[in-house]
Scaffold this motif. Structure first.
Motif, short mmCIF file in Angstrom:
data_model
loop_
_atom_site.label_atom_id
_atom_site.label_comp_id
_atom_site.label_asym_id
_atom_site.label_seq_id
_atom_site.Cartn_x
_atom_site.Cartn_y
_atom_site.Cartn_z
N ILE A 93 7.35 4.53 -1.26
CA ILE A 93 6.61 4.41 -2.52
C ILE A 93 7.41 3.57 -3.53
O ILE A 93 6.86 2.68 -4.19
CB ILE A 93 6.27 5.80 -3.11
CG1 ILE A 93 5.17 6.47 -2.29
CG2 ILE A 93 5.86 5.71 -4.58
CD1 ILE A 93 3.81 5.80 -2.38
N LYS A 94 8.71 3.83 -3.65
CA LYS A 94 9.55 3.05 -4.57
C LYS A 94 9.50 1.58 -4.20
O LYS A 94 9.36 0.71 -5.07
CB LYS A 94 10.99 3.55 -4.52
CG LYS A 94 11.21 4.89 -5.17
CD LYS A 94 12.65 5.34 -4.99
CE LYS A 94 12.83 6.77 -5.40
NZ LYS A 94 14.20 7.26 -5.15
N PHE A 95 9.63 1.27 -2.92
CA PHE A 95 9.61 -0.11 -2.45
C PHE A 95 8.27 -0.77 -2.75
O PHE A 95 8.21 -1.88 -3.28
CB PHE A 95 9.92 -0.16 -0.96
CG PHE A 95 9.72 -1.53 -0.37
CD1 PHE A 95 10.65 -2.53 -0.56
CD2 PHE A 95 8.58 -1.82 0.37
CE1 PHE A 95 10.46 -3.80 -0.03
CE2 PHE A 95 8.38 -3.08 0.90
CZ PHE A 95 9.32 -4.08 0.69
N LEU A 96 7.19 -0.08 -2.38
CA LEU A 96 5.86 -0.67 -2.56
C LEU A 96 5.54 -0.92 -4.03
O LEU A 96 5.07 -2.00 -4.39
CB LEU A 96 4.79 0.23 -1.94
CG LEU A 96 4.86 0.40 -0.43
CD1 LEU A 96 3.76 1.34 0.06
CD2 LEU A 96 4.78 -0.93 0.28
N LEU A 97 5.80 0.05 -4.87
CA LEU A 97 5.48 -0.13 -6.29
C LEU A 97 6.44 -1.12 -6.94
O LEU A 97 6.04 -1.88 -7.83
CB LEU A 97 5.49 1.21 -7.01
CG LEU A 97 4.39 2.17 -6.56
CD1 LEU A 97 4.50 3.50 -7.30
CD2 LEU A 97 3.01 1.56 -6.74
N GLY A 98 7.68 -1.15 -6.51
CA GLY A 98 8.64 -2.09 -7.06
C GLY A 98 8.32 -3.54 -6.71
O GLY A 98 8.65 -4.45 -7.46
N ASN A 99 7.66 -3.75 -5.57
CA ASN A 99 7.41 -5.11 -5.10
C ASN A 99 5.95 -5.56 -5.14
O ASN A 99 5.70 -6.77 -5.12
CB ASN A 99 7.93 -5.25 -3.67
CG ASN A 99 9.44 -5.19 -3.61
OD1 ASN A 99 10.11 -6.13 -3.98
ND2 ASN A 99 9.96 -4.05 -3.20
N TYR A 100 5.02 -4.62 -5.18
CA TYR A 100 3.61 -4.98 -5.03
C TYR A 100 2.68 -4.40 -6.08
O TYR A 100 1.47 -4.56 -5.98
CB TYR A 100 3.09 -4.56 -3.64
CG TYR A 100 3.83 -5.22 -2.51
CD1 TYR A 100 3.52 -6.51 -2.12
CD2 TYR A 100 4.83 -4.54 -1.83
CE1 TYR A 100 4.19 -7.13 -1.08
CE2 TYR A 100 5.51 -5.15 -0.78
CZ TYR A 100 5.19 -6.44 -0.42
OH TYR A 100 5.86 -7.04 0.61
N SER A 101 3.19 -3.73 -7.09
CA SER A 101 2.31 -3.02 -8.03
C SER A 101 1.29 -3.94 -8.70
O SER A 101 0.19 -3.51 -9.02
CB SER A 101 3.12 -2.26 -9.07
OG SER A 101 3.87 -3.16 -9.86
N SER A 102 1.63 -5.20 -8.89
CA SER A 102 0.69 -6.11 -9.55
C SER A 102 -0.38 -6.65 -8.60
O SER A 102 -1.30 -7.34 -9.03
CB SER A 102 1.45 -7.28 -10.18
OG SER A 102 2.06 -8.06 -9.17
#
Length: 130
Positions: A93-102
């Motif tokens: 979750i940290k990785f996904l939101l840190g890299n793809y949240s936009s």
């Protein structure tokens, strides 16, 4: 888009640690377990679409609802992490939101075997219109 402007609804199987992490990071996150732990998948996706929330789930049935039943949605984040520990789920979750949240709002996203796919659904009848 400020990443914290993404709103989530977290399915029961994902776990309380993910719910807490999202809230701790400033996301508007509702938990199905707090609303109705027995809520059906179609009611979850309806509520999420109405409130413009992305569904975070480990349940593959949401793919059926989005693709085959053409239910309106505001995005689904399907985590294929059936055997993952809590710390492993949190790292994903940290990785996904840190890299793809936009990039994930109103998309069908799948994380499986260290790969992440984002599919925009922009056919007529698919997805919630902004």
């Amino acid at each position: 888009m400020n990443h914290n402007s993404i709103k989530f609804i977290v399915d029961v199987g994902v776990g309380k640690s993910i719910e807490n992490y999202l809230r701790d990071k400033g996301y508007d996150a509702k938990a199905v377990r707090e609303i109705d732990p027995a809520m059906s998948d179609d009611n979850i996706i309806r509520l999420a679409a109405t409130e413009k929330r992305m569904v975070v789930t480990m349940d593959k049935d949401f793919g059926e609802l989005v693709y085959h039943s053409c239910m309106d949605h505001y995005g689904v984040l399907l985590l294929r992490l059936e055997d993952a520990t809590v710390p492993e789920k949190l790292e994903v979750i940290k990785f996904l939101l840190g890299n793809y949240s936009s990039k994930i709002a109103n998309c069908f996203c799948v994380f499986q075997k260290n790969k992440f796919r984002i599919k925009q659904i922009n056919k007529p009848g698919y997805g919630v219109k902004p």
